[in-house]
Design an enzyme around this catalytic site. Structure first.
Site, PDB file in Angstrom:
ATOM      1  N   ASP A 201       1.211  -1.513   0.172  1.00  0.00           N
ATOM      2  CA  ASP A 201       0.338   0.290   0.113  1.00  0.00           C
ATOM      3  C   ASP A 201       1.282   1.715  -0.290  1.00  0.00           C
ATOM      4  OD1 ASP A 201       1.379  -0.656   2.392  1.00  0.00           O
ATOM      5  OD2 ASP A 201      -0.657   0.552   3.560  1.00  0.00           O
ATOM      6  N   GLU A 202       0.073   2.237  -0.786  1.00  0.00           N
ATOM      7  CA  GLU A 202       0.214   3.872  -0.501  1.00  0.00           C
ATOM      8  C   GLU A 202       1.661   3.892  -0.925  1.00  0.00           C
ATOM      9  OE1 GLU A 202      -1.779   5.464   3.169  1.00  0.00           O
ATOM     10  OE2 GLU A 202      -0.418   4.029   3.405  1.00  0.00           O
TER      11      GLU A 202
HETATM   12  C1  ACM Z   1      -3.717   1.391   4.597  1.00  0.00           C
HETATM   13  O1  ACM Z   1      -4.502   1.366   5.362  1.00  0.00           O
HETATM   14  N1  ACM Z   1      -2.688   1.939   3.900  1.00  0.00           N
HETATM   15  C2  ACM Z   1      -4.026  -0.277   3.752  1.00  0.00           C
END
Ligand code: ACM
Length: 387
Positions: A201-202
């Site tokens: 993620d991110e």
């Molecule tokens: C997330 O909340 N960055 C998966």
């Protein structure tokens, strides 16, 4: 049989949860209960990276999960602020990366023996542990521990703030894949469950092409170690095998994975994130996904939430409990309870038998039960708690 016993426990007086009252006779009315779960994946995620949760505290969560028929415990074992599992081939990960936490001060980590013990404790309660090593972003603790994971070969300082997106493994470096292989191999060997979560993620510091190619390489490593890969929604555009699982958390491309026949775990932040504040007066938690009162956390249908992700594509639901603001067990519990109970029912019961006005009455009866179990919980004004 195990869940039948949990149902029986829930039908007995709350005082049975208090060991001091064990030695007495109870009469149980006879009856039949026909029941089975809607979804096979009913999970909780504990972020033990931003703050560390000792094994004894994790076991208390496991006990409560079993009581509410949850069966997947996802441990977010690494992030910018902390690396929380011993890797014998890379001792610096815990020696350096495990040494601190959000706000500074001593961090902590699970030895391999402690992790094995948690896996066994969970397995006795029919709960599978899913380890997550978040990559290629959310990796400052690893970058600070192993200089060659950085493009300039220089380890950055440890990080104790709560920003996201600033870190990334130097994915084009020849040192990175061997690191991933060591970590996945050691953790996979400790983990009998089928799954390995790679985060994903991110990611803000890599090009799209770098990111996609990294995710595809990691998928090969995870599969070569005998595990199914799980990643957050962002991994969907990579060439994932249908066996890989995507965990939805925001408006992401999970539907792309469903369209190729893959399975999705539903953790939409505005419903399932257990670290969101309940209301504007909640002291702990964050609010970027909105305020999540108990009704909000209960009142949704996983199969009607994302266009293109229907019941048949959904493995189940999971409540992530991120710990930027949570320091001790009581804090984690206050955010998890009672929303985790709402999530447990979302995972177990058919949508047609779920009703908020009915649930809020049934939930009220759990105040004394949670108290008897020693669980710290939020006394939502939406519930007429029985005192
Ligand atoms: C997330 O909340 N960055 C998966």
């Amino acid at each position: 049989l195990f869940y039948g016993v949990q149902t029986l426990r829930q039908l007995l007086p709350h005082s049975i949860e208090n060991p001091a009252t064990y030695a007495r006779k109870l009469n149980v009315p006879t009856g039949y209960i026909f029941d089975r779960p809607r979804f096979q994946w009913r999970g909780l995620m504990l972020d033990v990276s931003r703050h560390f949760l000792p094994p004894a505290d994790v076991k208390r969560f496991i006990d409560a999960m079993a009581f509410y028929k949850l069966n997947r415990l996802h441990l977010h074992l690494s992030d910018d602020q902390g690396w929380r599992i011993e890797i014998k081939s890379r001792p610096n990960l815990t020696a350096v990366g495990g040494s601190t936490k959000v706000g500074g001060g001593a961090g902590g980590f699970y030895t391999q023996d402690e992790y094995r013990d948690l896996v066994a404790y969970a397995a006795q309660r029919f709960i599978t542990i899913i380890p997550e090593i978040d990559m290629p972003a959310h990796t400052n603790a690893a970058l600070a521990s192993i200089p060659e994971l950085n493009c300039d070969g220089v380890a950055p300082p440890l990080y104790t703030g709560i920003a996201v997106g600033f870190s990334a493994l130097c994915v084009d470096s020849a040192s990175v894949l061997p690191f991933v292989q060591d970590v996945v191999r050691e953790i996979a060997a400790l983990t009998p469950g089928d799954y390995f979560h790679i985060g994903g993620d991110e990611v803000m510091k890599l090009t799209h092409a770098q990111y996609i190619s990294f995710i595809e390489s990691v998928q090969q490593v995870v599969n070569a170690n005998g595990k199914r890969m799980i990643g957050w929604g962002e991994i969907s555009p990579a060439a994932l095998t249908p066996n890989t699982i995507v965990q939805n958390w925001k408006k992401d491309s999970s539907f792309v994975h469903a369209a190729r026949g893959g399975k999705v775990i539903m953790s939409p932040s505005a419903k399932a994130y257990l670290d969101m504040k309940y209301d504007s007066a909640t002291i702990l938690g964050l609010r970027w996904a909105g305020l999540v009162e108990v009704k909000t956390s209960y009142d949704w249908d996983p199969a009607a939430f994302i266009p293109g992700v229907a019941e048949s594509s959904i493995l189940g639901v999971e409540g992530p409990l991120w710990s930027e603001t949570l320091v001790k067990r009581e804090d984690y519990e206050l955010m998890a309870f009672p929303r985790l109970i709402a999530l447990a029912e979302t995972g177990w019961s058919r949508q047609t038998s779920r009703d908020w006005n009915d649930f809020r009455v049934r939930l009220a009866a759990h105040a004394k039960r949670m108290a008897a179990m020693g669980i710290n919980f939020y006394r939502s004004p939406q519930i007429d708690w029985q005192h």
